[in-house]
Design a protein around this motif. Structure first.
Motif, PDB file in Angstrom:
ATOM      1  N   ASP A 233     105.037 -29.991 -52.358  1.00  0.00           N
ATOM      2  CA  ASP A 233     103.990 -30.529 -51.485  1.00  0.00           C
ATOM      3  C   ASP A 233     102.678 -29.802 -51.736  1.00  0.00           C
ATOM      4  O   ASP A 233     102.654 -28.570 -51.839  1.00  0.00           O
ATOM      5  CB  ASP A 233     104.377 -30.367 -50.015  1.00  0.00           C
ATOM      6  N   VAL A 234     101.602 -30.575 -51.826  1.00  0.00           N
ATOM      7  CA  VAL A 234     100.256 -30.027 -52.034  1.00  0.00           C
ATOM      8  C   VAL A 234      99.337 -30.623 -50.973  1.00  0.00           C
ATOM      9  O   VAL A 234      99.248 -31.840 -50.828  1.00  0.00           O
ATOM     10  CB  VAL A 234      99.733 -30.357 -53.449  1.00  0.00           C
ATOM     11  N   ASN A 235      98.655 -29.750 -50.248  1.00  0.00           N
ATOM     12  CA  ASN A 235      97.724 -30.155 -49.200  1.00  0.00           C
ATOM     13  C   ASN A 235      96.344 -30.364 -49.821  1.00  0.00           C
ATOM     14  O   ASN A 235      95.691 -29.403 -50.240  1.00  0.00           O
ATOM     15  CB  ASN A 235      97.676 -29.084 -48.111  1.00  0.00           C
ATOM     16  N   LEU A 236      95.881 -31.605 -49.846  1.00  0.00           N
ATOM     17  CA  LEU A 236      94.579 -31.915 -50.451  1.00  0.00           C
ATOM     18  C   LEU A 236      93.404 -31.342 -49.663  1.00  0.00           C
ATOM     19  O   LEU A 236      92.314 -31.180 -50.217  1.00  0.00           O
ATOM     20  CB  LEU A 236      94.408 -33.429 -50.587  1.00  0.00           C
ATOM     21  N   LEU A 237      93.611 -31.012 -48.407  1.00  0.00           N
ATOM     22  CA  LEU A 237      92.525 -30.418 -47.623  1.00  0.00           C
ATOM     23  C   LEU A 237      92.074 -29.093 -48.221  1.00  0.00           C
ATOM     24  O   LEU A 237      90.904 -28.721 -48.112  1.00  0.00           O
ATOM     25  CB  LEU A 237      92.960 -30.221 -46.171  1.00  0.00           C
TER      26      LEU A 237
ATOM     27  N   TRP B  59      91.923 -32.268 -59.539  1.00  0.00           N
ATOM     28  CA  TRP B  59      92.180 -31.113 -60.408  1.00  0.00           C
ATOM     29  C   TRP B  59      92.928 -30.038 -59.624  1.00  0.00           C
ATOM     30  O   TRP B  59      93.939 -29.506 -60.063  1.00  0.00           O
ATOM     31  CB  TRP B  59      90.863 -30.573 -60.943  1.00  0.00           C
ATOM     32  N   GLY B  60      92.397 -29.687 -58.457  1.00  0.00           N
ATOM     33  CA  GLY B  60      93.013 -28.653 -57.633  1.00  0.00           C
ATOM     34  C   GLY B  60      94.440 -28.996 -57.252  1.00  0.00           C
ATOM     35  O   GLY B  60      95.335 -28.143 -57.290  1.00  0.00           O
ATOM     36  N   ALA B  61      94.681 -30.260 -56.900  1.00  0.00           N
ATOM     37  CA  ALA B  61      96.023 -30.683 -56.493  1.00  0.00           C
ATOM     38  C   ALA B  61      97.012 -30.586 -57.653  1.00  0.00           C
ATOM     39  O   ALA B  61      98.126 -30.067 -57.488  1.00  0.00           O
ATOM     40  CB  ALA B  61      95.975 -32.109 -55.958  1.00  0.00           C
TER      41      ALA B  61
END
Length: 192
Positions: free
Chosen positions: A80-84, A122-124
């Motif tokens: 799980d990756v939080n886009l916030l 990119w970050g996600a």
């Protein structure tokens, strides 16, 4: 009345809570394009690792082809990756843009929003890769097939995507879309 730097800063500070509240509440809709970009990048760039990407609000769940361990038969590993975490520059950009009171604010908001979306993705993706290739248990990380230099590149991409890009991209986008405002501010400051 002439606009001054202290007035501008006060307007930014007034808009920040409103922008952050709107960003948090509207995150699933606002970040939907970033979800699409991250999904395309993960599935296109790492088809041997990513089986599917599911969105749950502002969280992306990367369903992998990796096995959680030898003790779990038929298990599926998800990350799980939080886009916030990678999009906090969006409300900052909105607050700066609205505080500038530019007549073309809607255009600037659209340009700034579109400019930031690839960096959120990119970050996600970098977060996902960091989780499976670096912070996962050795039994899982070994399944990814990344070399030591590949893991170093993932670590760099993750740090750049989580520490630098979310803060720098909105600032650069704002400066580029508000050059006339900055020139007026400089002229006002020079006249004082």
């Amino acid at each position: 009345m002439t606009d001054t730097l202290p007035r501008f800063v006060l307007r930014v500070l007034a808009w920040l809570p409103v922008a952050f509240a709107g960003w948090y509440v509207l995150a699933p809709a606002v970040l939907w394009p970033a979800q699409l970009l991250a999904t395309a990048a993960a599935r296109g760039g790492f088809p041997d690792l990513v089986r599917a990407v599911e969105a749950h609000g502002a969280t992306l769940s990367f369903v992998t082809t990796l096995r959680p361990g030898s003790a779990v038969a038929g298990g599926v590993l998800t990350v799980d990756v939080n886009l916030l975490l990678y999009s906090f520059g969006l409300p900052l950009f909105v607050a700066l843009t609205l505080a500038a009171r530019d007549e073309r604010r809607w255009r600037a908001l659209g340009v700034g929003y579109a400019a930031q979306l690839p960096f959120v993705a990119w970050g996600a993706v970098a977060d996902f890769l960091k989780n499976v290739a670096i912070t996962a248990p050795p039994l899982v990380a070994s399944q990814t097939g990344f070399s030591a230099s590949g893991r170093d590149m993932i670590a760099f991409a993750y740090q750049f995507g989580s520490l630098i890009l979310p803060a720098v991209v909105p600032a650069v986008a704002w400066v580029l879309t508000h050059r006339a405002f900055l020139e007026r501010m400089r002229a006002t400051r020079g006249a004082a």
